[in-house]
Design a protein around this motif. Structure first.
Motif, PDB file in Angstrom:
ATOM      1  N   LEU A 157       0.818  -1.205   0.000  1.00 46.89           N
ATOM      2  CA  LEU A 157       0.000   0.000   0.000  1.00 46.89           C
ATOM      3  C   LEU A 157       0.857   1.263   0.000  1.00 46.89           C
ATOM      4  O   LEU A 157       0.584   2.215  -0.742  1.00 46.89           O
ATOM      5  CB  LEU A 157      -0.923  -0.009   1.219  1.00 46.89           C
ATOM      6  N   TRP A 158       1.912   1.287   0.806  1.00 52.76           N
ATOM      7  CA  TRP A 158       2.787   2.460   0.840  1.00 52.76           C
ATOM      8  C   TRP A 158       3.532   2.642  -0.478  1.00 52.76           C
ATOM      9  O   TRP A 158       3.748   3.776  -0.930  1.00 52.76           O
ATOM     10  CB  TRP A 158       3.771   2.358   2.005  1.00 52.76           C
ATOM     11  N   GLY A 159       3.906   1.537  -1.102  1.00 50.15           N
ATOM     12  CA  GLY A 159       4.525   1.644  -2.422  1.00 50.15           C
ATOM     13  C   GLY A 159       3.558   2.222  -3.434  1.00 50.15           C
ATOM     14  O   GLY A 159       3.941   3.056  -4.272  1.00 50.15           O
ATOM     15  N   ALA A 160       2.305   1.787  -3.361  1.00 44.87           N
ATOM     16  CA  ALA A 160       1.278   2.307  -4.262  1.00 44.87           C
ATOM     17  C   ALA A 160       1.078   3.805  -4.064  1.00 44.87           C
ATOM     18  O   ALA A 160       0.967   4.570  -5.032  1.00 44.87           O
ATOM     19  CB  ALA A 160      -0.035   1.555  -4.020  1.00 44.87           C
ATOM     20  N   ILE A 161       1.035   4.235  -2.811  1.00 44.54           N
ATOM     21  CA  ILE A 161       0.872   5.661  -2.510  1.00 44.54           C
ATOM     22  C   ILE A 161       2.031   6.463  -3.096  1.00 44.54           C
ATOM     23  O   ILE A 161       1.835   7.540  -3.676  1.00 44.54           O
ATOM     24  CB  ILE A 161       0.778   5.878  -0.989  1.00 44.54           C
ATOM     25  N   TRP A 162       3.251   5.918  -2.956  1.00 40.97           N
ATOM     26  CA  TRP A 162       4.410   6.608  -3.523  1.00 40.97           C
ATOM     27  C   TRP A 162       4.285   6.733  -5.048  1.00 40.97           C
ATOM     28  O   TRP A 162       4.622   7.765  -5.633  1.00 40.97           O
ATOM     29  CB  TRP A 162       5.700   5.880  -3.166  1.00 40.97           C
ATOM     30  N   GLY A 163       3.794   5.688  -5.703  1.00 42.52           N
ATOM     31  CA  GLY A 163       3.625   5.732  -7.149  1.00 42.52           C
ATOM     32  C   GLY A 163       2.698   6.844  -7.590  1.00 42.52           C
ATOM     33  O   GLY A 163       2.967   7.556  -8.565  1.00 42.52           O
ATOM     34  N   VAL A 164       1.600   7.026  -6.853  1.00 42.71           N
ATOM     35  CA  VAL A 164       0.643   8.085  -7.167  1.00 42.71           C
ATOM     36  C   VAL A 164       1.252   9.457  -6.878  1.00 42.71           C
ATOM     37  O   VAL A 164       1.129  10.395  -7.684  1.00 42.71           O
ATOM     38  CB  VAL A 164      -0.659   7.887  -6.358  1.00 42.71           C
ATOM     39  N   LEU A 165       1.918   9.581  -5.737  1.00 40.10           N
ATOM     40  CA  LEU A 165       2.539  10.863  -5.377  1.00 40.10           C
ATOM     41  C   LEU A 165       3.624  11.257  -6.376  1.00 40.10           C
ATOM     42  O   LEU A 165       3.719  12.426  -6.776  1.00 40.10           O
ATOM     43  CB  LEU A 165       3.141  10.779  -3.973  1.00 40.10           C
ATOM     44  N   PHE A 166       4.424  10.299  -6.785  1.00 40.67           N
ATOM     45  CA  PHE A 166       5.528  10.590  -7.693  1.00 40.67           C
ATOM     46  C   PHE A 166       5.033  11.188  -8.999  1.00 40.67           C
ATOM     47  O   PHE A 166       5.498  12.248  -9.424  1.00 40.67           O
ATOM     48  CB  PHE A 166       6.331   9.319  -7.973  1.00 40.67           C
ATOM     49  N   ILE A 167       4.096  10.514  -9.640  1.00 41.01           N
ATOM     50  CA  ILE A 167       3.624  11.013 -10.940  1.00 41.01           C
ATOM     51  C   ILE A 167       2.793  12.277 -10.765  1.00 41.01           C
ATOM     52  O   ILE A 167       2.812  13.172 -11.609  1.00 41.01           O
ATOM     53  CB  ILE A 167       2.832   9.912 -11.696  1.00 41.01           C
ATOM     54  N   GLY A 168       2.087  12.380  -9.637  1.00 40.56           N
ATOM     55  CA  GLY A 168       1.293  13.588  -9.380  1.00 40.56           C
ATOM     56  C   GLY A 168       2.161  14.815  -9.156  1.00 40.56           C
ATOM     57  O   GLY A 168       1.805  15.922  -9.560  1.00 40.56           O
ATOM     58  N   LEU A 169       3.316  14.633  -8.524  1.00 39.02           N
ATOM     59  CA  LEU A 169       4.212  15.754  -8.246  1.00 39.02           C
ATOM     60  C   LEU A 169       5.084  16.114  -9.445  1.00 39.02           C
ATOM     61  O   LEU A 169       5.365  17.288  -9.679  1.00 39.02           O
ATOM     62  CB  LEU A 169       5.114  15.412  -7.043  1.00 39.02           C
ATOM     63  N   THR A 170       5.512  15.119 -10.204  1.00 40.33           N
ATOM     64  CA  THR A 170       6.394  15.385 -11.338  1.00 40.33           C
ATOM     65  C   THR A 170       5.631  15.786 -12.595  1.00 40.33           C
ATOM     66  O   THR A 170       6.141  16.558 -13.415  1.00 40.33           O
ATOM     67  CB  THR A 170       7.270  14.158 -11.657  1.00 40.33           C
ATOM     68  N   GLU A 171       4.429  15.259 -12.756  1.00 39.23           N
ATOM     69  CA  GLU A 171       3.584  15.600 -13.903  1.00 39.23           C
ATOM     70  C   GLU A 171       2.163  15.858 -13.413  1.00 39.23           C
ATOM     71  O   GLU A 171       1.282  15.016 -13.541  1.00 39.23           O
ATOM     72  CB  GLU A 171       3.594  14.454 -14.932  1.00 39.23           C
ATOM     73  N   PRO A 172       1.929  17.048 -12.830  1.00 42.29           N
ATOM     74  CA  PRO A 172       0.627  17.342 -12.194  1.00 42.29           C
ATOM     75  C   PRO A 172      -0.572  17.183 -13.121  1.00 42.29           C
ATOM     76  O   PRO A 172      -1.675  16.877 -12.650  1.00 42.29           O
ATOM     77  CB  PRO A 172       0.782  18.803 -11.751  1.00 42.29           C
ATOM     78  N   ALA A 173      -0.378  17.359 -14.407  1.00 43.19           N
ATOM     79  CA  ALA A 173      -1.502  17.269 -15.340  1.00 43.19           C
ATOM     80  C   ALA A 173      -2.061  15.854 -15.441  1.00 43.19           C
ATOM     81  O   ALA A 173      -3.192  15.660 -15.910  1.00 43.19           O
ATOM     82  CB  ALA A 173      -1.066  17.745 -16.728  1.00 43.19           C
ATOM     83  N   THR A 174      -1.302  14.867 -14.990  1.00 47.47           N
ATOM     84  CA  THR A 174      -1.774  13.483 -15.096  1.00 47.47           C
ATOM     85  C   THR A 174      -2.954  13.196 -14.176  1.00 47.47           C
ATOM     86  O   THR A 174      -3.801  12.357 -14.499  1.00 47.47           O
ATOM     87  CB  THR A 174      -0.639  12.484 -14.777  1.00 47.47           C
ATOM     88  N   LEU A 175      -3.029  13.886 -13.045  1.00 43.80           N
ATOM     89  CA  LEU A 175      -4.128  13.618 -12.105  1.00 43.80           C
ATOM     90  C   LEU A 175      -5.475  14.121 -12.625  1.00 43.80           C
ATOM     91  O   LEU A 175      -6.462  13.364 -12.597  1.00 43.80           O
ATOM     92  CB  LEU A 175      -3.802  14.222 -10.733  1.00 43.80           C
ATOM     93  N   PRO A 176      -5.571  15.381 -13.120  1.00 43.58           N
ATOM     94  CA  PRO A 176      -6.844  15.798 -13.730  1.00 43.58           C
ATOM     95  C   PRO A 176      -7.213  14.934 -14.931  1.00 43.58           C
ATOM     96  O   PRO A 176      -8.389  14.633 -15.151  1.00 43.58           O
ATOM     97  CB  PRO A 176      -6.562  17.247 -14.162  1.00 43.58           C
ATOM     98  N   ARG A 177      -6.197  14.517 -15.699  1.00 43.31           N
ATOM     99  CA  ARG A 177      -6.457  13.662 -16.853  1.00 43.31           C
ATOM    100  C   ARG A 177      -6.978  12.303 -16.405  1.00 43.31           C
ATOM    101  O   ARG A 177      -7.848  11.712 -17.053  1.00 43.31           O
ATOM    102  CB  ARG A 177      -5.180  13.498 -17.668  1.00 43.31           C
ATOM    103  N   PHE A 178      -6.461  11.802 -15.295  1.00 44.18           N
ATOM    104  CA  PHE A 178      -6.919  10.545 -14.711  1.00 44.18           C
ATOM    105  C   PHE A 178      -8.408  10.631 -14.368  1.00 44.18           C
ATOM    106  O   PHE A 178      -9.200   9.753 -14.725  1.00 44.18           O
ATOM    107  CB  PHE A 178      -6.087  10.249 -13.465  1.00 44.18           C
ATOM    108  N   ILE A 179      -8.787  11.707 -13.690  1.00 42.31           N
ATOM    109  CA  ILE A 179     -10.191  11.900 -13.305  1.00 42.31           C
ATOM    110  C   ILE A 179     -11.072  12.078 -14.535  1.00 42.31           C
ATOM    111  O   ILE A 179     -12.183  11.529 -14.615  1.00 42.31           O
ATOM    112  CB  ILE A 179     -10.320  13.121 -12.369  1.00 42.31           C
ATOM    113  N   GLU A 180     -10.576  12.816 -15.512  1.00 40.48           N
ATOM    114  CA  GLU A 180     -11.348  13.059 -16.728  1.00 40.48           C
ATOM    115  C   GLU A 180     -11.628  11.769 -17.492  1.00 40.48           C
ATOM    116  O   GLU A 180     -12.747  11.554 -17.981  1.00 40.48           O
ATOM    117  CB  GLU A 180     -10.586  14.031 -17.630  1.00 40.48           C
TER     118      GLU A 180
END
Length: 205
Positions: free
Chosen positions: A176-199
């Motif tokens: 679970l902690w590894g998964a959280i890091w994966g989400v945080l990493f891409i969210g912080l380095t490429e912020p546009a990926t999170l809105p695109r994910f929701i879209e």
């Protein structure tokens, strides 16, 4: 040769060697007590390159193979010449991050040990889900394809449930902690990926 394949080869070789040489296994395993008392913090990383048995090794490396190549392709687009460093940061730091909670919890407990690349692999898998939430995935042993974002929700719920039940010898919270890091990493380095994910998710309804 891709970074994913190189990591798989290294991990397979070091895991097999550790099965034959208990000295290496004892030196590399994440023993939180030793890491704390003797300042052997390297264990938080080296433990990701050894595994308990062939099945443990196979599932981790198979998942890394399936998702690692996909993430590498995205990273080549996002980071260009720094794609390899970004991928290694996602994977290797994922291993360390997944071990940190247990290090804090068990640093005074001599008998606690943990090993395996699950934290790094989970980081790769969840990063891949953020990048492509609609890809079809299957949670073993349930042969039912589901979108990546549903897979992620089921995976998180399953990890929490199994951690509370303590029914096996698997460190589900490390996943679970590894998964959280994966989400945080891409969210912080490429912020546009999170809105695109929701879209992508909302447009699928």
């Amino acid at each position: 040769m891709s970074v994913t394949v190189i990591l798989i080869i290294i991990t397979v070789l070091t895991s097999i060697y550790a099965w034959r040489d208990s000295t290496l296994k004892n030196k590399w395993i994440h023993n939180a007590y030793s890491a704390n008392k003797y300042k052997e913090y390297y264990r938080l990383l080296t433990s990701g390159f050894i595994h308990a048995d062939y099945m443990h090794l196979f599932f981790n490396m198979y998942a890394l193979y399936l998702f690692g190549g996909v993430v590498e392709q995205y990273f080549a687009y996002f980071f260009g010449g720094k794609a390899i460093l970004a991928f290694l940061g996602l994977y290797l730091v994922g291993i360390v991050v997944a071990n940190l909670p247990d290090f804090v919890k068990y640093k005074d407990t001599f008998g606690f040990n943990s090993l395996g690349a699950s934290g790094g692999v989970s980081a790769i898998v969840f990063c891949s889900v953020i990048l492509n939430p609609m890809m079809e995935l299957i949670i073993f042993p349930i042969p039912i394809p589901m979108p990546g974002y549903i897979f992620a929700l089921v995976y998180v719920a399953y990890s929490i449930f199994m951690e509370k039940r303590q029914m096996d010898n698997v460190n589900h919270m490390a996943h679970l902690w590894g998964a959280i890091w994966g989400v945080l990493f891409i969210g912080l380095t490429e912020p546009a990926t999170l809105p695109r994910f929701i879209e992508q998710i909302t447009s699928s309804f």
